[in-house]
Every structure is written in structure tokens, then in C-alpha cells.
Scaffold this motif. Structure first.
Motif, short mmCIF file in Angstrom:
data_model
loop_
_atom_site.label_atom_id
_atom_site.label_comp_id
_atom_site.label_asym_id
_atom_site.label_seq_id
_atom_site.Cartn_x
_atom_site.Cartn_y
_atom_site.Cartn_z
N ARG A 49 0.64 -1.10 -0.30
CA ARG A 49 -0.30 -0.40 -0.19
C ARG A 49 1.00 1.30 -0.20
O ARG A 49 1.96 1.64 0.90
CB ARG A 49 -0.72 -0.13 1.73
CG ARG A 49 -0.50 -0.15 2.77
CD ARG A 49 -1.66 -0.47 3.65
NE ARG A 49 -0.50 0.46 5.22
CZ ARG A 49 -1.43 0.02 6.04
NH1 ARG A 49 -3.14 -0.29 6.17
NH2 ARG A 49 -1.29 0.23 7.08
N ALA A 50 0.20 1.71 -0.50
CA ALA A 50 1.23 3.57 -1.13
C ALA A 50 1.29 4.09 -0.14
O ALA A 50 2.57 5.02 0.57
CB ALA A 50 0.74 4.22 -1.86
N SER A 51 0.28 4.71 1.50
CA SER A 51 0.42 5.00 2.67
C SER A 51 1.57 4.85 3.34
O SER A 51 2.22 5.92 4.01
CB SER A 51 -0.93 4.81 3.28
OG SER A 51 -1.19 3.65 3.87
N THR A 92 -4.97 3.61 -2.45
CA THR A 92 -3.28 3.30 -3.65
C THR A 92 -2.81 2.22 -3.25
O THR A 92 -1.95 2.06 -1.92
CB THR A 92 -2.46 4.41 -4.49
OG1 THR A 92 -3.19 5.91 -4.59
CG2 THR A 92 -1.50 3.59 -5.71
N ALA A 93 -2.24 1.23 -4.57
CA ALA A 93 -2.34 -0.06 -3.81
C ALA A 93 -1.34 -0.53 -4.90
O ALA A 93 -1.85 -0.48 -5.71
CB ALA A 93 -2.78 -1.10 -2.91
N TYR A 94 -0.09 -1.30 -4.58
CA TYR A 94 0.67 -1.48 -5.60
C TYR A 94 1.29 -3.16 -5.77
O TYR A 94 1.25 -3.76 -4.42
CB TYR A 94 2.05 -1.27 -5.75
CG TYR A 94 1.40 0.40 -6.86
CD1 TYR A 94 1.63 0.57 -7.88
CD2 TYR A 94 2.29 1.31 -5.19
CE1 TYR A 94 1.50 2.22 -8.03
CE2 TYR A 94 1.77 2.66 -5.53
CZ TYR A 94 1.55 3.11 -7.09
OH TYR A 94 1.50 4.56 -7.18
N ILE A 95 0.89 -4.27 -6.96
CA ILE A 95 1.22 -5.76 -7.20
C ILE A 95 2.95 -5.74 -6.62
O ILE A 95 3.76 -4.99 -7.90
CB ILE A 95 0.66 -5.93 -7.60
CG1 ILE A 95 -1.10 -6.29 -8.08
CG2 ILE A 95 1.28 -7.88 -8.13
CD1 ILE A 95 -1.14 -6.59 -9.18
N LYS A 96 3.31 -6.27 -5.88
CA LYS A 96 4.92 -6.60 -5.86
C LYS A 96 4.61 -7.81 -6.17
O LYS A 96 5.85 -7.73 -6.91
CB LYS A 96 5.54 -6.40 -4.24
CG LYS A 96 6.78 -7.01 -4.40
CD LYS A 96 6.66 -6.38 -2.53
CE LYS A 96 8.67 -7.18 -1.69
NZ LYS A 96 9.29 -6.74 -0.83
N PRO A 116 2.73 -2.72 -10.80
CA PRO A 116 1.83 -2.23 -11.29
C PRO A 116 0.72 -2.11 -10.20
O PRO A 116 0.26 -2.53 -9.25
CB PRO A 116 1.08 -3.60 -11.79
CG PRO A 116 1.92 -5.06 -11.32
CD PRO A 116 3.42 -4.32 -11.43
N LEU A 117 -0.52 -0.78 -10.80
CA LEU A 117 -1.50 -0.80 -9.62
C LEU A 117 -2.88 -1.84 -9.66
O LEU A 117 -2.91 -2.52 -10.62
CB LEU A 117 -2.94 0.53 -9.70
CG LEU A 117 -1.60 1.69 -10.02
CD1 LEU A 117 -2.41 2.87 -10.98
CD2 LEU A 117 -1.95 2.24 -8.47
N ILE A 118 -2.77 -2.03 -8.32
CA ILE A 118 -4.14 -3.03 -8.27
C ILE A 118 -5.24 -2.54 -7.32
O ILE A 118 -6.38 -2.95 -7.61
CB ILE A 118 -3.60 -3.60 -6.96
CG1 ILE A 118 -4.86 -5.14 -7.22
CG2 ILE A 118 -3.75 -3.76 -5.12
CD1 ILE A 118 -5.29 -6.19 -8.58
N LYS A 119 -4.52 -1.06 -7.01
CA LYS A 119 -6.12 0.27 -6.69
C LYS A 119 -5.73 1.06 -6.84
O LYS A 119 -4.04 1.85 -6.14
CB LYS A 119 -6.20 -0.09 -5.00
CG LYS A 119 -7.09 0.76 -4.35
CD LYS A 119 -7.72 0.26 -3.29
CE LYS A 119 -8.89 1.00 -2.75
NZ LYS A 119 -8.91 0.39 -1.04
#
Length: 294
Positions: A49-51, A92-96, A116-119
Motif C-alpha cells: 500500500r502506498a500510504s 492506492t496500492a501496488y502488486i509486488k 503495477p497498480l491494483i488499487k
């Protein structure tokens, strides 16, 4: 590299019916945002998660999909196991990591800027109402192509290009990025091309920005060729029998992190160790039934 704990059992496989990779054998790589093998008991993806950059494994929901009802486990921070994925992920969240459902060849990207983005904007990224990974044009997930032979292989790719003009050359995926042992897809001049062996482009279809299931194969029962939504592309190649060239530029979303970036959505990437010629229509139908593509 497999993160410690990623193989822990979670959720439960559907005991009532076989899934895609139970009905059609030979899957050797399987990355999907739905469960496609009944006996697979692992997670779908690992998300950052980006936060605050906390990471967590995301389980399939009760319907075997990644959704707002999915739960998270194995967090890198203090969040409790079983927390709702959508709530935890925030805006905002990304696939690791995208976990392989058949062989443990998990795809992981440690560079945050290439995940890549997932949220996005507080909503899961979706394509045709199903969750999708969004590759923004500089994202890449590596795939290990060890022991895959270009003379007996079939790839099913479910996704959608978002901008045909994003780059002159876009490379959505590749299992072998060596000029003498190609196995991959190139988008150039509004044409999707199947690059194979030492022959460069052997089959093609006109590009568009619609969702499709694309299939690329070579084997004893059919010459190298690509299909879109179960319709054959133009042209075919001559079968070769080399192993894929294993290197760091093999994967999904581009040619490594620096060349031929692809912009769009990807929902499923499956590799079989045979040409699937006799089962192509049924495999494509299974995919279409779930994603409602055509």
C-alpha cells in the motif's frame, strides 16, 4: 524469490468442481486474479500500500476472486491477519508479487516504481467489472522461463491495451527475449505480432483497445501461430525446438523495466507446456465465460 510465508495455506479450494487448470493439464506458469486450479491453496498476490509501504498477501474471496471482500495475511507491519483487503489498502496500492498457481515460479518486483497498480483513487483497478492489474507504461513483473521449450508451449493472455500510441514498440509479455529464440508479443504500428524463434514476427492481428484473450502457441500439432478470441491471426511460422533464453527481461508488462513499455490491463497470464491445439476452443471459452470478453 519466494518470500518466506508465501506458500502458507489460506482459504479453501472449491470442492464442488474442477477449475480451468484441472480440466486442461500442462499448466507450468499461472498468474491470475481468480483461482484457476482447485488444489491451489496459496494467495493470489502480494500488495504494497502506498500510504506507508506496508505489504500483505491477498487471499481469494469466497468466490475464488481478488475483490473488495478478500482478506490479507502475512503483513510486513502490525495489521492483523484477516483484515479486509479493500479497507487495508487505502487509496492506492501496488502488486509486488503475483503468485504462480501451478509451480511456485512466483513473479516479484522489488522496485516500487515498476510495480503495477491494483488499487487507485480508492477503488480496485478493474476491466469489464473484474479486478485487473494496471501497467502504467513503466511497470514490469519478471517471469522465470526455465525449462520452457519454444517447440511445445502455449500462452493465454487476458488483457487490454490502453493506449496504442504510448510507445512506438510495446512488449506486453515475453518468455524469451533473445533474437534467436523469441517467444513473445510485440505491438508495433497498430499491429500485434507474435515473435517466435529466429523468425521474428510469424503471425499477427490488427491492434485495438478492447479486452481480448490472446493465445500464442507452437507444437507438434500446429505451426507457431497466434489467435485472438479463438480466431486465427494472419500467418504462421516454422516450429523450432530451442529452450527459452532465460534472462532478466522475460516477464509481463514490458521488456524488462527499461524497454518497450506496455500500457494497459492484465488479468491472466497462463503458460502450458504443449500447444493446446485440441483444447484451444474450450480453454478460450472458459476464459470468456468468466471475463465476458466477446
Amino acid at each position: 524469490m519466494l518470500r518466506a510465508g508465501a506458500s502458507l495455506i489460506c482459504g479453501s479450494a472449491d470442492p464442488r468442481s474442477d477449475l480451468l487448470l484441472d480440466d486442461y493439464v500442462g499448466g507450468v506458469r499461472a498468474y491470475s486474479l481468480r483461482r484457476i486450479k482447485k488444489g491451489y491453496m496459496g494467495y493470489a498476490i502480494r500488495v504494497r500500500r502506498a500510504s506507508d509501504d506496508e505489504e500483505a498477501d491477498v487471499a481469494f474471496d469466497d468466490d475464488g476472486e481478488v475483490s473488495t471482500d478478500s482478506k490479507i495475511f502475512n503483513t510486513s507491519g502490525s495489521t492483523a491477519a484477516g483484515t479486509n483487503f479493500n479497507t487495508w489498502a487505502g487509496a492506492t496500492a501496488y502488486i509486488k508479487s503475483w503468485y504462480d498457481q501451478v509451480g511456485g515460479n512466483h513473479s516479484s518486483q522489488t522496485i516500487a516504481a515498476s510495480q503495477p497498480l491494483i488499487k487507485s483513487s480508492s477503488s480496485l483497478t478493474t476491466l469489464n467489472s473484474k479486478t485487473a492489474a494496471y501497467f502504467a507504461g513503466n511497470d514490469f513483473l519478471p517471469v522465470d522461463s526455465t525449462d520452457i521449450n519454444i517447440g511445445s508451449v502455449s500462452v493465454y493472455f487476458v488483457g487490454k491495451n490502453n493506449d496504442l500510441g504510448h510507445a512506438t514498440n510495446q512488449w506486453p509479455w515475453g518468455l524469451s527475449t533473445d533474437a534467436s529464440e523469441w517467444f513473445g508479443q510485440l505491438l508495433n504500428s497498430s499491429v500485434d505480432k507474435f515473435y517466435y524463434g529466429g523468425q521474428n514476427a510469424v503471425s499477427s492481428v490488427s491492434s485495438n483497445t478492447n479486452q481480448h484473450v490472446l493465445q500464442f502457441s507452437a507444437g507438434a500439432s500446429e505451426a507457431p501461430k497466434m489467435y485472438r478470441d479463438n480466431s486465427a491471426g494472419t500467418g504462421s511460422g516454422t516450429r523450432e525446438t530451442d529452450d527459452c533464453a532465460v534472462n532478466a527481461t522475460n516477464g509481463i508488462g514490458g521488456w524488462g523495466t527499461s524497454l518497450y513499455p506496455w500500457q494497459g490491463y492484465i488479468q491472466e497470464f497462463i503458460v502450458f507446456d504443449n500447444d493446446t491445439n485440441s483444447n484451444r476452443a474450450n480453454i478460450t471459452s472458459n476464459i470468456d465465460t468468466f471475463y465476458d470478453i466477446y
